[in-house]
Scaffold this active site. Structure first.
Site, mmCIF file in Angstrom:
data_model
loop_
_atom_site.group_PDB
_atom_site.id
_atom_site.type_symbol
_atom_site.label_atom_id
_atom_site.label_comp_id
_atom_site.label_asym_id
_atom_site.label_seq_id
_atom_site.Cartn_x
_atom_site.Cartn_y
_atom_site.Cartn_z
ATOM 1 C CG HIS A 94 -1.991 1.010 1.163
ATOM 2 N ND1 HIS A 94 -1.760 2.344 1.426
ATOM 3 C CD2 HIS A 94 -3.298 0.920 0.817
ATOM 4 C CE1 HIS A 94 -2.881 3.018 1.268
ATOM 5 N NE2 HIS A 94 -3.839 2.174 0.895
ATOM 6 C CD GLU A 101 -5.169 1.998 -3.009
ATOM 7 O OE1 GLU A 101 -6.360 2.059 -2.691
ATOM 8 O OE2 GLU A 101 -4.263 2.119 -2.190
HETATM 9 P P1 PGA Z 1 -9.578 6.095 0.400
HETATM 10 O O1 PGA Z 1 -8.427 5.032 0.727
HETATM 11 O O2 PGA Z 1 -10.793 5.320 -0.009
HETATM 12 O O3 PGA Z 1 -9.762 6.851 1.673
HETATM 13 O O4 PGA Z 1 -9.069 6.954 -0.710
HETATM 14 C C1 PGA Z 1 -8.197 3.978 -0.155
HETATM 15 C C2 PGA Z 1 -6.931 3.254 0.238
HETATM 16 O O5 PGA Z 1 -5.964 3.915 0.627
HETATM 17 O O6 PGA Z 1 -6.867 2.033 0.183
#
Ligand code: PGA
Length: 223
Positions: free
Chosen positions: A92, A149
């Site tokens: 992540h 992401e």
């Molecule tokens: P968010 O986080 O939905 O608050 O943007 C997603 C993540 O970091 O997995």
């Protein structure tokens, strides 16, 4: 194809808050459309509690890159399996940024998970793709979920521009053939409809913290 909805609770909730969250979400998660897989990723101390309420849907937020042994503070795959965990998030952007996790460590975590038949959920930004691929073997790129992401779009209320998501998802599909490709970054009940056809699931942070918001999001997917 299954649509994954993954709740990443990050470093939030106490035991009693987690109990309330599970009480609210688990009935819906269990009876949701069979084409939807709702997965919950709480902090380590609540994995067992979550596994008792939502078996087969439990994900850790991290895992040790090492086997069991003298690695103070690390939680290994054997311990995760013992708690009923099935999936683990690796790489992540918050781990890469705040814990200085390297692509090699992320790849070692994937190997540890695969050796124990746990399913890695590999998070990647556009910038992470090349360095991460450089440390992955062909075998590592199977039996996992990959999440696009964009760090700049995490924690807000608007998802990244659809055009950008499509472009990067197309790259991911080439690099990780036959693997579900998900999106994460500011997904909520209001915007999820716009990406349902584009990806195989979503990783949700902010919009999963309140069970009412998260249930609305699941209901949007079931529609
Ligand atoms: P968010 O986080 O939905 O608050 O943007 C997603 C993540 O970091 O997995």
């Amino acid at each position: 194809m299954t649509f994954f909805v993954i709740a990443n609770l990050k470093s939030h909730k106490t035991f009693s808050e987690m109990e309330l969250w599970l009480k609210a979400v688990s009935p819906l998660a269990k009876k949701a459309n069979p084409q939807i897989k709702v997965i919950v990723s709480p902090s380590y101390p609540y994995l067992q509690l979550a596994a008792s309420r939502m078996p087969s849907a439990i994900c850790s937020q991290d895992v040790s890159p090492f086997p069991p042994g003298s690695y103070t503070g690390a939680v290994n795959v054997v311990q995760l399996l013992d708690l009923g965990v099935k999936y683990s998030i690796v790489g992540h952007s918050e781990r890469r940024q705040y814990f200085h996790e390297t692509p090699m460590e992320v790849s070692n975590k994937i190997r540890e998970l695969h050796d124990s038949d746990l399913i890695p959920i590999l998070c990647l930004s556009k910038e992470d793709i090349a360095p991460q691929l450089a440390t992955l073997e062909e075998e590592d790129k199977k039996n996992l979920l990959v999440v696009y992401e964009p760090p700049a779009d995490i924690g807000g209320t608007e998802i990244a521009p659809i055009k950008d998501i499509s472009k990067v998802v197309a790259i991911f599909k080439t690099e990780f053939p036959n693997v579900p490709i998900l999106y994460g970054g500011s997904v909520n009940a209001r915007n999820i409809q716009s990406i349902i056809g584009l990806v195989d699931g979503v990783l949700v942070g902010t919009a999963c913290l309140d069970p009412v918001d998260f249930i609305s999001l699941i209901q949007e997917v079931v529609k």
